[in-house]
Design a protein around this motif. Structure first.
Motif, PDB file in Angstrom:
ATOM      1  N   ASN A  44      23.187 -22.881  -1.505  1.00 49.80           N
ATOM      2  CA  ASN A  44      22.193 -23.190  -0.479  1.00 49.80           C
ATOM      3  C   ASN A  44      20.780 -22.950  -0.995  1.00 49.80           C
ATOM      4  OD1 ASN A  44      20.910 -23.541   2.118  1.00 49.80           O
ATOM      5  ND2 ASN A  44      20.829 -21.325   2.207  1.00 49.80           N
ATOM      6  N   ALA A  45      20.618 -21.875  -1.736  1.00 51.45           N
ATOM      7  CA  ALA A  45      19.296 -21.483  -2.191  1.00 51.45           C
ATOM      8  C   ALA A  45      18.885 -22.113  -3.517  1.00 51.45           C
ATOM      9  CB  ALA A  45      19.233 -19.957  -2.319  1.00 51.45           C
ATOM     10  N   ILE A  67      28.854 -27.553   4.886  1.00 53.70           N
ATOM     11  CA  ILE A  67      27.400 -27.463   4.805  1.00 53.70           C
ATOM     12  C   ILE A  67      26.786 -27.920   6.124  1.00 53.70           C
ATOM     13  CG2 ILE A  67      27.568 -29.688   3.643  1.00 53.70           C
ATOM     14  CD1 ILE A  67      24.883 -29.224   2.457  1.00 53.70           C
ATOM     15  N   ARG A  68      25.796 -27.179   6.565  1.00 50.09           N
ATOM     16  CA  ARG A  68      25.197 -27.503   7.860  1.00 50.09           C
ATOM     17  C   ARG A  68      23.995 -28.423   7.736  1.00 50.09           C
ATOM     18  NH1 ARG A  68      25.622 -22.650  12.151  1.00 50.09           N
ATOM     19  NH2 ARG A  68      27.707 -21.940  11.596  1.00 50.09           N
ATOM     20  N   GLY A  69      23.413 -28.415   6.609  1.00 48.43           N
ATOM     21  CA  GLY A  69      22.200 -29.204   6.450  1.00 48.43           C
ATOM     22  C   GLY A  69      21.069 -28.281   6.049  1.00 48.43           C
ATOM     23  N   THR A  70      20.629 -28.370   4.804  1.00 45.31           N
ATOM     24  CA  THR A  70      19.587 -27.479   4.307  1.00 45.31           C
ATOM     25  C   THR A  70      18.448 -28.323   3.767  1.00 45.31           C
ATOM     26  OG1 THR A  70      20.429 -27.443   2.051  1.00 45.31           O
ATOM     27  CG2 THR A  70      21.398 -25.913   3.601  1.00 45.31           C
ATOM     28  N   LYS A  71      17.468 -27.650   3.215  1.00 44.57           N
ATOM     29  CA  LYS A  71      16.334 -28.437   2.733  1.00 44.57           C
ATOM     30  C   LYS A  71      16.657 -29.274   1.503  1.00 44.57           C
ATOM     31  CE  LYS A  71      14.233 -24.127   1.068  1.00 44.57           C
ATOM     32  NZ  LYS A  71      12.942 -23.462   0.839  1.00 44.57           N
ATOM     33  N   TYR A  72      17.625 -28.841   0.748  1.00 45.15           N
ATOM     34  CA  TYR A  72      17.946 -29.602  -0.456  1.00 45.15           C
ATOM     35  C   TYR A  72      19.075 -30.596  -0.256  1.00 45.15           C
ATOM     36  CZ  TYR A  72      15.326 -25.762  -2.500  1.00 45.15           C
ATOM     37  OH  TYR A  72      14.368 -24.837  -2.794  1.00 45.15           O
ATOM     38  N   HIS A  73      20.084 -30.200   0.508  1.00 42.54           N
ATOM     39  CA  HIS A  73      21.271 -31.046   0.624  1.00 42.54           C
ATOM     40  C   HIS A  73      21.678 -31.223   2.081  1.00 42.54           C
ATOM     41  CE1 HIS A  73      21.236 -29.674  -3.452  1.00 42.54           C
ATOM     42  NE2 HIS A  73      21.648 -28.458  -3.124  1.00 42.54           N
ATOM     43  N   ASP A  74      22.542 -32.188   2.308  1.00 39.99           N
ATOM     44  CA  ASP A  74      23.108 -32.325   3.643  1.00 39.99           C
ATOM     45  C   ASP A  74      24.502 -32.938   3.550  1.00 39.99           C
ATOM     46  OD1 ASP A  74      23.075 -35.355   4.464  1.00 39.99           O
ATOM     47  OD2 ASP A  74      21.212 -34.974   3.382  1.00 39.99           O
TER      48      ASP A  74
END
Length: 128
Positions: A44-45, A67-74
DNA sequence: ATAATGACATGTT
DNA sequence: TAACATGCCATTA
């Protein structure tokens, strides 16, 4: 410096094209059988250095894209990437682990520098 | 230092 | 079956 993060990266990179590995597996191969959550934390980070870290090949133990949806991936991108590798992921982001789970050979496990008894433990756990 | 936060896993209801 | 509870431990605030 063989940090937790570097180990995570090394293991994830060993997951072959068209296969997936669970967070728990990655943690187990790290020598930390209960560190699944930390593996997710790292991914995630960690910004995806193009092509270096196949983060999309990591799913949870039942084959769900958690994965919930982060700034890098979804999640949707992950599904797209997996499908592009020939992995059949359903509309609800689920895939059959029995078909796609990465099962490292004994030699590959040795590469991770684990004790013999521990390797035996992994074998019974993931039926290599 | 201490506490809170998770892309999880597993056992119990 | 599915929901809930608990353990987990690297990282951050």
């Amino acid at each position: 410096m063989t940090s937790f993060k570097e180990k995570v990266i090394a293991i994830v990179q060993s997951a072959p094209y068209g296969k997936v590995v669970s967070y728990g597996q990655v943690a187990a191969y790290l020598g930390m059988p209960r560190g699944a959550r930390q593996v997710g934390w790292i991914l995630n980070a960690t910004e995806n250095s193009p092509g270096l870290l196949p983060w999309w090949r990591v799913v949870n133990n039942v084959g769900y894209l958690s994965i919930r949806g982060t700034k890098y991936h979804d999640k949707k991108l992950q599904r797209k990437l997996l499908v592009s590798e020939g992995v059949k992921v359903s509309e609800d982001f689920l895939l059959p682990m029995s078909v796609y789970r990465y099962r490292p050979s004994i030699d590959e496990l040795k590469k991770f520098q684990l004790g013999k008894e521990y390797v035996d433990f992994l074998i019974t756990k993931y039926r290599l």
